[in-house]
Write a protein that holds these residues in place. Sequence first.
Motif, mmCIF file in Angstrom:
data_model
loop_
_atom_site.group_PDB
_atom_site.id
_atom_site.type_symbol
_atom_site.label_atom_id
_atom_site.label_comp_id
_atom_site.label_asym_id
_atom_site.label_seq_id
_atom_site.Cartn_x
_atom_site.Cartn_y
_atom_site.Cartn_z
ATOM 1 N N LEU A 97 0.842 -1.208 0.000
ATOM 2 C CA LEU A 97 0.000 0.000 0.000
ATOM 3 C C LEU A 97 0.872 1.252 0.000
ATOM 4 O O LEU A 97 0.542 2.247 -0.652
ATOM 5 N N VAL A 98 1.985 1.200 0.722
ATOM 6 C CA VAL A 98 2.901 2.344 0.713
ATOM 7 C C VAL A 98 3.432 2.551 -0.704
ATOM 8 O O VAL A 98 3.468 3.667 -1.222
ATOM 9 N N LEU A 100 2.072 1.550 -3.534
ATOM 10 C CA LEU A 100 1.007 1.919 -4.480
ATOM 11 C C LEU A 100 0.588 3.370 -4.298
ATOM 12 O O LEU A 100 0.500 4.133 -5.259
ATOM 13 N N LEU A 101 0.317 3.746 -3.055
ATOM 14 C CA LEU A 101 -0.259 5.071 -2.816
ATOM 15 C C LEU A 101 0.781 6.185 -2.883
ATOM 16 O O LEU A 101 0.490 7.281 -3.351
ATOM 17 N N LEU A 102 1.973 5.895 -2.418
ATOM 18 C CA LEU A 102 2.932 6.980 -2.241
ATOM 19 C C LEU A 102 3.948 7.114 -3.366
ATOM 20 O O LEU A 102 4.300 8.227 -3.748
ATOM 21 N N GLU A 105 3.543 5.539 -8.972
ATOM 22 C CA GLU A 105 3.265 6.363 -10.148
ATOM 23 C C GLU A 105 4.159 7.601 -10.189
ATOM 24 O O GLU A 105 4.616 8.012 -11.258
ATOM 25 N N ARG A 284 0.431 1.780 -12.238
ATOM 26 C CA ARG A 284 -0.634 1.552 -11.257
ATOM 27 C C ARG A 284 -1.217 0.157 -11.442
ATOM 28 O O ARG A 284 -1.363 -0.604 -10.485
#
Lengths: 535, 135
Positions: A97-98, A100-102, A105, A284
């Motif tokens: 999650l870190v 992917l979100l941070l 991209e 992503r």
Amino acid sequence: MLHLDAASTSPGDPWLNIAIFGAFVAITMVIVFRASRNNKTASDYYAAGRSFTGGQNGSAIAGDYLSAASFLGIVGAIAVTGYDGFLYSIGFLVAWLVALLLVAELLRNTGKFTMADVLSFRLKQRPVRIAAATTTLVVCFFYLLAQMAGAGGLVSLLLGIGDKLGQSLVITVVGALMILYVLVGGMKGTTWVQIIKAVLLIAGAAVMTVWVLAINGFSFSTLLDNAVATAGTPAILDPGLKYGVSEVAKLDFLSLGLALVLGTAALPHVLMRFYTVPTAKEARKSVVWAIWLIGIFYVFTLVLGYGAAALIGGEKILAAPGGANSAAPLLAFELGGPVLLGLISAIAFATILAVVAGLTITAAASFAHDIYASVVKKGKPAPGAEVKVARRTVVVIGIIAIIGGIGANGQNIAFLVALAFAVAASANLPTIVYSLFWKRFTTQGALWSMYGGLASALILIALSPVVSGTPTSMIPGADFDIVPLSNPGIISIPLAFLLGWLGSVLDKGIESPAKQSEMEVRSLTGIGAEKATHH
Amino acid sequence: MGNDALSAETGTIPDVDFRAVQVSPEFQKLRRTHRSFVFPVLGACLAWYIVYVLLAGYAHDFMSTPVFGSINVAMLLGLAQVVTTFAVTMWYVHFANKHFDPLAEQIRDEVESGVFGTDASASASGVGVTEGGVR
């Protein structure tokens, strides 16, 4: 049926094991040779010409990530230490999650080949590149150490080699084979092996999971009961078997948990995978694919770990060549005899091979691109020289990893990989996060954070029970384990964040605001990294 | 070396005034949308994970409570971590496709059509008007 009476012998017939295993490895090698025919430019060699789709790349990320540590290490950790081993699965997964979100991209949009491309984007090129390349090399080294130790243990188990000298020889031969493979394959070959291997590994684990559940009447609860019966204690189901013995051990557990969850987004070889796709949207997509594959696989590890605990038992596993790391292959033998053992071992070996290749390429790219081409040759290397330097670096790194792997032989490889995660989270993560999200971040902050994080993590590991002081240490004879924590994360990660902040605040100069604008705009919009959309 | 159209070479892209893009309302909106999703969601996920690790480390009695047969609270909480990870992933993808991508594409199109050129022509001064409204 299971010949484990003498601890140092291989289950089944060593020659049959090796024949099945060898055939499989040969097939994967042929695929790599075929895939790597057109490695011409640096972009081809490092980033596979940015030609992969999100789904392909996601499978390759999963392949990279589900290394020997995940398969052999976690199954072994659960089989031997019960629930405490499951933390690896959870930590390794939530960490995505870190990523992917941070970072995924944003990094894709600002970088080119290496992590240093991003970190030095708006700071002073030379010092930051050298620092980033240094941390990349160290993290890759720790990760390689684990893979080499895993490969050595696995082949030793198949051949039934119990003594340390024989196992060291095995590690050397396996390591040499892997170097050869990276020299030929490059990133494209490696990516294809990762994809094939990810599919095989997940399929193999799925078959074994269903098999284990079937033996236990498709009841997970019955499986747990059987694991308790074999282990002779219900503690195997509860947290705390390994990390509940003292207050320091509990803190060590927290430290491990922190390193696992923060390490992934700072692993150079994972970050480099985001560059093999053409757009941020594909980056992503690849992370989403990876999260699904990795998550499902980690649920399997829970069943396989307790399956090994129930069917074989922790003591027998620890007594086998390869120690805890042999739980998964032994379980395969218990279920399907020498054929399944050969297949599962071959998949595990292909896993290690591909991960080693990915790591070595990352390290070599970092040295050749960041230090040789950008710093030594000031961005103007002779044509072809960069790839040549990269290939030479591969050989040097390989040799160092073999020596380290011999030293780390016998340690649980999930544990060794967790050290790589701690070093990555300490040395790289603060600088990645600050340079993407904090305007005031400066070169001095980056250098303090990277070198400070790296040094503190390394010093804490060197002074920990991992290196000396206990019978399972790398240097069992010596005794300088001043720091009781075996994972440094809980100290070194906050320290590195603090140093990054302090270094920036105390820095009198400010970085180019134009570069900051450019980086922020490019990271969020993809200008310059996306193909132009013609209307 | 490499494909120049796709490379994010560390050199500056010469003819775009990134400062002007950065202060434009469209970009500020994208930046705000991104941060106001990513930071709280990630913060909540990490907090939930740390709570889980702390429980596993320090609340052994609670975690050892059997729920179904021999399956205890620890197993269920572990699997719950997996479930939340999947859920947040899907949520993020949905949100990013719907809110980040259209804004980013709009800004890219404007930059490509030369709205943010560095030559101080009509287009640049046009941005200057909106500039005052931000921050």
